[in-house]
Motif scaffolding. Structure first.
Motif, PDB file in Angstrom:
ATOM      1  N   PRO A  91     139.779 -48.650   7.610  1.00 19.71           N
ATOM      2  CA  PRO A  91     139.502 -48.711   9.057  1.00 19.71           C
ATOM      3  C   PRO A  91     140.773 -48.857   9.898  1.00 19.71           C
ATOM      4  CG  PRO A  91     138.695 -50.670   7.928  1.00 19.71           C
ATOM      5  CD  PRO A  91     139.078 -49.713   6.878  1.00 19.71           C
ATOM      6  N   VAL A  92     141.798 -49.490   9.338  1.00 18.63           N
ATOM      7  CA  VAL A  92     143.065 -49.615  10.059  1.00 18.63           C
ATOM      8  C   VAL A  92     143.661 -48.234  10.317  1.00 18.63           C
ATOM      9  CG1 VAL A  92     145.383 -50.605  10.003  1.00 18.63           C
ATOM     10  CG2 VAL A  92     143.460 -51.842   8.952  1.00 18.63           C
ATOM     11  N   LEU A  93     143.675 -47.416   9.237  1.00 22.04           N
ATOM     12  CA  LEU A  93     144.224 -46.065   9.343  1.00 22.04           C
ATOM     13  C   LEU A  93     143.397 -45.210  10.294  1.00 22.04           C
ATOM     14  CD1 LEU A  93     145.049 -45.392   5.602  1.00 22.04           C
ATOM     15  CD2 LEU A  93     146.697 -45.606   7.462  1.00 22.04           C
ATOM     16  N   LEU A  94     142.073 -45.381  10.217  1.00 19.96           N
ATOM     17  CA  LEU A  94     141.205 -44.583  11.086  1.00 19.96           C
ATOM     18  C   LEU A  94     141.461 -44.918  12.550  1.00 19.96           C
ATOM     19  CD1 LEU A  94     137.815 -44.624   9.140  1.00 19.96           C
ATOM     20  CD2 LEU A  94     139.337 -42.675   9.492  1.00 19.96           C
ATOM     21  N   LYS A  95     141.602 -46.195  12.809  1.00 18.25           N
ATOM     22  CA  LYS A  95     141.831 -46.620  14.188  1.00 18.25           C
ATOM     23  C   LYS A  95     143.162 -46.078  14.714  1.00 18.25           C
ATOM     24  CE  LYS A  95     140.312 -50.566  16.790  1.00 18.25           C
ATOM     25  NZ  LYS A  95     139.945 -51.982  16.738  1.00 18.25           N
ATOM     26  N   ALA A  96     144.164 -46.069  13.818  1.00 27.08           N
ATOM     27  CA  ALA A  96     145.486 -45.585  14.223  1.00 27.08           C
ATOM     28  C   ALA A  96     145.557 -44.060  14.272  1.00 27.08           C
ATOM     29  CB  ALA A  96     146.542 -46.128  13.268  1.00 27.08           C
ATOM     30  N   GLY A  97     144.463 -43.411  13.835  1.00 27.58           N
ATOM     31  CA  GLY A  97     144.449 -41.941  13.852  1.00 27.58           C
ATOM     32  C   GLY A  97     145.337 -41.320  12.785  1.00 27.58           C
ATOM     33  N   LYS A  98     145.624 -42.068  11.712  1.00 30.10           N
ATOM     34  CA  LYS A  98     146.434 -41.508  10.619  1.00 30.10           C
ATOM     35  C   LYS A  98     145.515 -40.901   9.572  1.00 30.10           C
ATOM     36  CE  LYS A  98     150.403 -44.466  11.290  1.00 30.10           C
ATOM     37  NZ  LYS A  98     151.040 -45.738  10.944  1.00 30.10           N
ATOM     38  N   PHE A  99     145.049 -39.690   9.879  1.00 30.09           N
ATOM     39  CA  PHE A  99     143.964 -39.122   9.066  1.00 30.09           C
ATOM     40  C   PHE A  99     144.428 -38.627   7.710  1.00 30.09           C
ATOM     41  CE2 PHE A  99     142.541 -38.520  13.512  1.00 30.09           C
ATOM     42  CZ  PHE A  99     141.547 -39.480  13.473  1.00 30.09           C
ATOM     43  N   ASN A 100     145.626 -38.061   7.652  1.00 25.04           N
ATOM     44  CA  ASN A 100     146.091 -37.583   6.347  1.00 25.04           C
ATOM     45  C   ASN A 100     146.165 -38.729   5.351  1.00 25.04           C
ATOM     46  OD1 ASN A 100     146.435 -34.776   6.710  1.00 25.04           O
ATOM     47  ND2 ASN A 100     148.242 -35.190   7.968  1.00 25.04           N
ATOM     48  N   ARG A 101     146.704 -39.836   5.832  1.00 24.68           N
ATOM     49  CA  ARG A 101     146.799 -40.983   4.933  1.00 24.68           C
ATOM     50  C   ARG A 101     145.400 -41.553   4.636  1.00 24.68           C
ATOM     51  NH1 ARG A 101     151.271 -45.385   6.324  1.00 24.68           N
ATOM     52  NH2 ARG A 101     152.489 -43.479   6.468  1.00 24.68           N
ATOM     53  N   ALA A 102     144.549 -41.552   5.666  1.00 22.28           N
ATOM     54  CA  ALA A 102     143.181 -42.040   5.465  1.00 22.28           C
ATOM     55  C   ALA A 102     142.460 -41.199   4.410  1.00 22.28           C
ATOM     56  CB  ALA A 102     142.412 -42.006   6.778  1.00 22.28           C
ATOM     57  N   PHE A 103     142.727 -39.895   4.442  1.00 23.50           N
ATOM     58  CA  PHE A 103     142.091 -39.024   3.456  1.00 23.50           C
ATOM     59  C   PHE A 103     142.559 -39.380   2.045  1.00 23.50           C
ATOM     60  CE2 PHE A 103     142.024 -35.115   0.885  1.00 23.50           C
ATOM     61  CZ  PHE A 103     140.662 -34.909   0.882  1.00 23.50           C
ATOM     62  N   PHE A 104     143.835 -39.635   1.922  1.00 22.13           N
ATOM     63  CA  PHE A 104     144.368 -40.035   0.622  1.00 22.13           C
ATOM     64  C   PHE A 104     143.711 -41.337   0.159  1.00 22.13           C
ATOM     65  CE2 PHE A 104     147.471 -42.555  -1.777  1.00 22.13           C
ATOM     66  CZ  PHE A 104     147.640 -41.724  -2.869  1.00 22.13           C
ATOM     67  N   VAL A 105     143.570 -42.273   1.116  1.00 19.88           N
ATOM     68  CA  VAL A 105     142.991 -43.571   0.762  1.00 19.88           C
ATOM     69  C   VAL A 105     141.513 -43.439   0.387  1.00 19.88           C
ATOM     70  CG1 VAL A 105     142.375 -45.837   1.688  1.00 19.88           C
ATOM     71  CG2 VAL A 105     144.669 -44.919   2.060  1.00 19.88           C
ATOM     72  N   SER A 106     140.763 -42.603   1.101  1.00 20.79           N
ATOM     73  CA  SER A 106     139.343 -42.475   0.725  1.00 20.79           C
ATOM     74  C   SER A 106     139.204 -41.740  -0.615  1.00 20.79           C
ATOM     75  CB  SER A 106     138.518 -41.818   1.842  1.00 20.79           C
ATOM     76  OG  SER A 106     138.753 -40.447   1.909  1.00 20.79           O
ATOM     77  N   SER A 107     140.154 -40.825  -0.893  1.00 22.07           N
ATOM     78  CA  SER A 107     140.150 -40.189  -2.228  1.00 22.07           C
ATOM     79  C   SER A 107     140.381 -41.250  -3.304  1.00 22.07           C
ATOM     80  CB  SER A 107     141.258 -39.136  -2.327  1.00 22.07           C
ATOM     81  OG  SER A 107     141.117 -38.173  -1.318  1.00 22.07           O
TER      82      SER A 107
END
Lengths: 338, 439
Positions: A245-261
């Motif tokens: 949720p931290v990454l999502l809020k910051a709009g860092k989607f590429n990293r968020a995608f890596f984290v959800s993977s």
């Protein structure tokens, strides 16, 4: 580690790879049901257009590898889950053809029909794979001779449906993060919102299912809790859950995608660890379970397959990275698009 | 209706339908390698548009092939559990190898080919269609390996109630793999040639993009002539000789040898009757079959009467499907040869009836593929693995007739819809012509 264990983990890796890759395809497909207009829906299609096919190959290869390494499991589970698999295959057929057929005719009715084929062709597998995993974790009725004694309706038990819901929510979250990396403006903002809401749903469901699994299948935890990996997977998974949720809020989607993977990998890794060395626990008597030893191919076949994998997989990874690199960045609708 | 019959029906129908698409994909992919290669080397915009146009048709065909192919990957387990347990130690490996060596290549590079035209260099773009063609061909290889092992099993030992691998090399290169592969892939190349030729002929007759269509037609006719000739000699001929040596019952069935004969005749035409076993209205040339098979006009060919009744394949279907396949094969040579002569005389594009014939010939190589496959698979009966396991003992015991009936109806409806849509979209795309070609 013996050959049988190596193949257990190789197939686990194939399943994890499939879940991460086709997982976001399913998610994007489910989200397309909520697409607002033609332009938005085309972005859904084209976000995964060039890659979904390659992602599905993970399933085909996984099926082949399971057949080759553990033919007894392939035969018992696939014939046992007969009707569920037929529904799954039908859904995958409709999803596959929706890409090619949809854009060929201008009529709005035609396009809407294929939107539904794409949407439900993605939603159904997302749920069914979860239900299948749920049944494996719970154990299926296998008798002393390795025969499956269950029924189709028996597969639709509350626990497995719960796992099906979990996988639906997880894949849809994963897909909305992927779509956020592929879109701009208002659609991306909505993806961001969806991902945040779905993350909440995922956390709640994950807790419920974990407790339920503890109650339903205590045998899964007996051995696995002695392994350090159990705790490593657990810690990393908790880390992703907090960090996402931290990454999502910051709009860092590429990293968020890596984290959800990573979250998907850890969750499935933990499941694999708790099943090991069983592949399919028997709900009649655990001693009747199909294991990596009583359901496997001969050592020579496992060895040969390992050589094939060691030659083939690095090549596949190399050009897959190249292809994903070519298609990096936002979706542009051009004359070549779906 | 019993579960065994329904399981066989479902397998035959789902794989028969699936097998309509890969031959076009394989053949078309190789023709696109030629077209795109010419476009790249000559810097000719015409070939690029040709590539885009046929590339779009490849994508459509490929998608239906993938969609129906995934059913096959699972169906051994769902409907043939006993078989899967019996052969898994050997049969699974080629399927997995197909995924690793072929499908990833095919599907990954198809995406790059279709969507990457403006994202990568021309050389890399050509390489991507080459990899699609190579991947599709490797895919055919591994499937043929698996099927050939069912026909002529090798490299195994019977142990623990199943066939266990003793030599991977022997299992892969069993006595029928190589020739079956060449025969089948060449059939796919013929299917691709007639697909392109028929569509090009249609465009010429409709006076759409005539110059471009003429160039495509020229490539397809030459490609079709070479592949059709190779199919008869050596591939078809050598494949038949291999069957005679490794599966004599099948050979006797397809050739109509009901009694053992020295100086056996080659039967060109006959109407088979099964009760009593007899071929009527025969046209034959005596000694020819013996000569073709063993290089000696007096060689003895075993007839059906030599084999125990419980090991004999269905005779009517094998004879009829095999002979019709051969007739079609000869037709492909005839029509491409005549088209080539007309091409040399610069009359091909004015010969309206021949162009029309090419349009109507598009499905014929697919019919030949189906007939050849029927001859090969029905000719293997009553065995699912020749000499080792009977079809009647190989299906999933716990899947009921009702369940299979349900899935037959389900797939029947889905495939009917798929078939109609495929033809509808194909015709539509062809009518749009290369002018508006999007990838």
């Amino acid at each position: 580690m013996d050959l049988n264990s190596i193949w257990f983990w190789l197939i686990a890796v194939l399943i994890i790879g499939y879940a991460i890759l086709d997982g976001f395809d399913f998610g994007v497909g489910v989200l397309s049901l909520f697409g607002r207009d033609e332009k938005e829906r085309r972005i859904h299609f084209n976000a995964i257009g060039p890659v979904w096919d390659g992602n599905e190959v993970w399933l085909i290869t996984g099926g082949g590898a399971l057949f080759a390494a553990f033919p007894i499991v392939y035969a018992t589970v696939f014939s046992g889950f007969y009707l569920a698999l037929m529904l799954l295959l039908t859904a995958l057929i409709f999803r596959a053809i929706s890409f090619e057929f949809r854009n060929k005719v201008e009529s709005p009715l035609w396009r809407r029909a294929w939107d539904f084929a794409f949407g439900f062709g993605s939603l159904l597998p997302a749920v069914l794979f979860g239900i299948a995993v749920g049944n494996i974790l719970r154990g299926v009725p296998i008798d002393a001779n390795g025969n499956f004694l269950g029924t189709f309706l028996g597969l639709l038990n509350p626990y497995s449906i719960g796992v099906g819901l979990l996988s639906l929510v997880l894949f849809t979250m994963h897909g909305s993060i992927y779509l956020a990396t592929k879109s701009d403006g208002e659609l991306r903002d909505r993806c961001q919102q969806w991902a945040s809401h779905l993350w909440m749903g995922y956390v709640i469901l994950y807790v419920i299912i974990t407790v339920w699994t503890w109650l339903a299948s205590p045998f899964l935890f007996e051995k696995s809790m002695n392994s350090p990996f159990f705790y490593i997977f657990m810690m990393v998974l908790l880390g992703t859950i907090v960090y996402l949720p931290v990454l999502l809020k910051a709009g860092k989607f590429n990293r968020a995608f890596f984290v959800s993977s990573l979250a998907i990998a850890m969750m499935l890794g933990q499941m694999a660890l708790s099943l090991y060395p069983r592949l399919v626990p028997s709900s009649i008597d655990l001693r009747y379970s199909l294991t990596i030893y009583n359901a496997s191919s001969s050592p020579l076949t496992l060895q040969t397959m390992l050589v094939i994998a060691l030659i083939g997989v690095p090549i596949v990874i190399a050009y897959s990275i190249f292809i994903h690199y070519v298609f990096r960045g936002k979706v542009e609708i051009t004359e070549e698009s779906y | 209706m019993d579960a065994l019959f329904l399981a066989r029906l479902q397998f035959a129908f789902t794989i028969g339908f699936h097998f309509l698409f890969p031959p076009i994909s394989i053949g078309l992919a190789w023709l696109l390698v030629i077209m795109e290669g010419l476009g790249w080397r000559k810097g000719d915009e015409g070939y690029v548009r040709m590539g885009k146009f046929f590339g779009k048709l490849l994508a459509l065909t490929f998608a239906v092939g993938v969609a129906t192919g995934i059913v096959m990957e699972f169906q051994f387990g769902t409907n043939w559990a006993v078989y899967s347990k019996f052969v898994g130690d050997i049969f699974g490996a080629p399927l997995a190898a197909e995924g690793i060596f072929a499908f990833f290549l095919e599907s990954g590079f198809l995406g790059l080919y279709l969507f990457g035209r403006n994202k990568v260099s021309k050389g890399v773009h050509w390489f991507s269609i080459l990899m699609v063609a190579v991947g599709a061909t490797i895919s055919a290889f591994w499937i043929i390996v698996a099927n050939s092992w069912q026909q002529t099993p090798a490299g195994y030992v019977l142990r623990n109630g199943r066939a266990e691998l003793t030599s991977f090399y022997d299992a892969v290169f069993n006595p029928s793999t190589v020739i079956r592969f060449l025969h089948t892939v060449d059939a796919a190349l013929i299917a691709g040639a007639f697909f392109v030729a028929g569509i090009a002929a249609y465009l010429i007759l409709k006076e759409k993009e005539v110059e471009l269509a003429k160039r495509a037609m020229k490539i397809a006719v030459i490609f079709g002539l070479i592949t059709s000739l190779l199919e008869l000699m050596p591939f078809g001929h050598e494949h038949a000789r291999q069957v005679a040596r490794t599966q004599p019952e099948k050979f006797a069935a397809i050739e109509g040898m009901y009694t053992t004969q020295s100086g056996a005749p080659l039967i060109f035409f006959a109407i088979p009757f099964t009760k009593p076993l007899e071929l009527k209205a025969k046209i034959e040339l005596s000694g020819l079959l013996s000569w073709m098979t063993f290089g000696d006009v007096n060689a003895q060919i075993k007839g059906i009467n030599e084999f125990p009744p419980e090991n004999i394949p269905p005779l009517w279907l094998t004879f009829v499907s095999f002979h019709n396949m051969v007739v079609l094969g000869l037709y492909f040579i005839g029509v491409t040869l005549y088209a080539y002569i007309q091409l040399r005389r610069k009359k091909l594009f004015e010969t309206t009836w021949l162009l029309k014939l090419f349009i109507w010939s598009i499905p014929l190589p697919l019919a030949a593929c189906q007939l050849g496959w029927i001859a090969a698979e029905v000719g293997r009966q009553p065995w699912i693995v020749y000499g080792l396991l009977r079809t009647s003992e190989a299906h999933s015991p716990n899947v009921t007739a009702e369940e299979i009936l349900f899935s037959i109806i389900l797939f029947g409806l889905v495939y009917l819809l798929l078939g109609i849509l495929y033809i509808y979209i194909l015709v539509r795309e062809v009518n749009h012509g290369p002018q508006s070609a999007k990838a």
